[in-house]
Scaffold this motif. Structure first.
Motif, short mmCIF file in Angstrom:
data_model
loop_
_atom_site.label_atom_id
_atom_site.label_comp_id
_atom_site.label_asym_id
_atom_site.label_seq_id
_atom_site.Cartn_x
_atom_site.Cartn_y
_atom_site.Cartn_z
N VAL A 55 14.04 2.01 -5.97
CA VAL A 55 12.88 2.84 -5.34
C VAL A 55 11.88 1.70 -4.74
N TRP A 56 11.68 1.58 -3.43
CA TRP A 56 11.04 0.69 -2.61
C TRP A 56 9.50 1.01 -2.56
N PRO A 57 8.50 0.28 -2.80
CA PRO A 57 6.96 0.82 -2.63
C PRO A 57 6.84 1.34 -0.99
N SER A 58 6.19 2.07 -0.78
CA SER A 58 5.63 2.43 0.24
C SER A 58 4.88 1.45 0.93
N ARG A 59 4.75 1.41 2.32
CA ARG A 59 3.81 0.43 3.20
C ARG A 59 2.34 0.41 2.57
N LYS A 60 1.73 1.71 2.15
CA LYS A 60 0.47 2.01 1.72
C LYS A 60 0.40 1.47 0.27
N GLU A 61 1.21 1.40 -0.50
CA GLU A 61 1.28 0.95 -2.00
C GLU A 61 1.39 -0.61 -2.00
N THR A 62 1.97 -1.17 -0.92
CA THR A 62 2.15 -2.62 -0.67
C THR A 62 0.96 -3.24 -0.35
N TRP A 63 0.28 -2.48 0.54
CA TRP A 63 -1.10 -2.76 1.14
C TRP A 63 -2.22 -2.89 0.10
#
Length: 99
Positions: A55-63
């Motif tokens: 499960v890859w993190p979302s763009r928001k979680e990464t930011w």
């Protein structure tokens, strides 16, 4: 109060030893069945199946995580700069006392 386990306690019947003493030989239990070998095709199929579970993190979680790391790096840099400056001042003061 709970009683502590004593290190000299005898192992229970059928229990496997936790660690092998240095220099002791390790024997394989002939009653244990051998694991079947996995073919390369099966191996890559299993790897592919496991990689689908990631499960890859979302763009928001990464930011958000990147911003938090940047903030912590800035805080750590300021902290070490202050400590280094104070130690430098103290060192110069101690050296000045000796002159």
């Amino acid at each position: 109060m709970a009683k502590a386990k004593s290190p000299g306690k005898r192992p229970q019947a059928g229990a496997k030893p936790q660690a092998v003493a240095a220099g002791a030989t390790v024997t394989v239990d002939p009653t244990e069945p051998k694991k079947p070998r996995t073919s390369p095709a099966q191996f890559f199929s299993q790897v592919r199946a496991e990689s689908r579970k990631i499960v890859w993190p979302s763009r928001k979680e990464t930011w958000i995580t990147s911003v938090m790391v940047f903030i912590m790096v800035v805080i750590a840099a300021i902290f070490f700069w202050v400590v280094d400056s104070l130690l430098g001042i103290a060192f110069r003061y101690i050296i000045a006392l000796g002159s």
